[in-house]
Design an enzyme around this catalytic site. Sequence first.
Site, PDB file in Angstrom:
ATOM      1  N   ILE A  78     -49.784  43.327  22.886  1.00 33.51           N
ATOM      2  CA  ILE A  78     -49.470  44.339  23.814  1.00 33.51           C
ATOM      3  C   ILE A  78     -49.616  45.829  22.957  1.00 33.51           C
ATOM      4  O   ILE A  78     -49.596  45.411  21.549  1.00 33.51           O
ATOM      5  CB  ILE A  78     -47.632  44.093  23.846  1.00 33.51           C
ATOM      6  CG1 ILE A  78     -47.108  45.415  24.547  1.00 33.51           C
ATOM      7  CG2 ILE A  78     -46.843  44.000  22.391  1.00 33.51           C
ATOM      8  CD1 ILE A  78     -45.425  44.855  25.521  1.00 33.51           C
ATOM      9  N   THR A  79     -49.676  46.209  23.295  1.00 33.90           N
ATOM     10  CA  THR A  79     -49.755  47.797  22.758  1.00 33.90           C
ATOM     11  C   THR A  79     -49.281  48.464  23.739  1.00 33.90           C
ATOM     12  O   THR A  79     -49.091  48.885  25.137  1.00 33.90           O
ATOM     13  CB  THR A  79     -51.188  48.141  22.177  1.00 33.90           C
ATOM     14  OG1 THR A  79     -51.249  48.952  21.928  1.00 33.90           O
ATOM     15  CG2 THR A  79     -52.594  48.736  23.649  1.00 33.90           C
ATOM     16  N   CYS A 172     -49.563  44.978  19.006  1.00 37.15           N
ATOM     17  CA  CYS A 172     -50.690  43.542  19.417  1.00 37.15           C
ATOM     18  C   CYS A 172     -49.741  42.787  18.730  1.00 37.15           C
ATOM     19  O   CYS A 172     -50.933  41.380  18.236  1.00 37.15           O
ATOM     20  CB  CYS A 172     -52.182  43.713  18.193  1.00 37.15           C
ATOM     21  SG  CYS A 172     -51.832  45.655  19.068  1.00 37.15           S
TER      22      CYS A 172
END
Length: 215
Positions: A78-79, A172
């Site tokens: 995820i970012t 991340c």
Amino acid sequence: MPAAEALPLVVRRLGLVEYEPTWAAMRAFTDARSDETADELWLLEHPPVFTLGQAGKPEHLLRETGIPLVKIDRGGQITYHGPGQIVVYLLVDLHRRHIKVREMVSLMEQALIDCLADYGLAAERKDGAPGVYIAGAKIAALGLRVRNGCTYHGLALNVDADLAPFSAINPCGYEGLETIRMKDFGVTDGVAAVGERLLAHLGRLLAPRPAADRP
């Protein structure tokens, strides 16, 4: 073998654009391209959005923020994207430029490192954790998708973005990873100026090389 002059690199400066239509445009471009399609770099910013990679774990979103979450087809976890963060999408035919995927990742990191060095900032890679870091804190993220030997997605560099949304995720996929921005180091250039520097470094590193210089 294509000559250097047969490998143009088109730059598109898109401004602030919504995430999902841009992602759809990248996929459409990649699906429609032919051997004659020029490679492109898209320079832009997104309104606030979290993106979760294809193997991403939803639990890396730690709390609800009202910011939309989009599940996408790049690698990684995820970012966050938001205004004040440079995003460059690289739509590149790797075969034509004789670049391997790992080399492409390294090239993207090197362009970021060189761009930050222009501002006196000593950035570095971290083994096993793609992206660019200063003193262990992450200042730039990257993620690619390769389809039929062509890349899309790309990189994101924090210039003067609001970093608060990063506290709602494990950036991340790394718990407790500190996220930083260029503004914190006294850089006064905005996304437009930094973006042009970054594009110049990417263009230099993507330029065709003699066969003897390739890995």
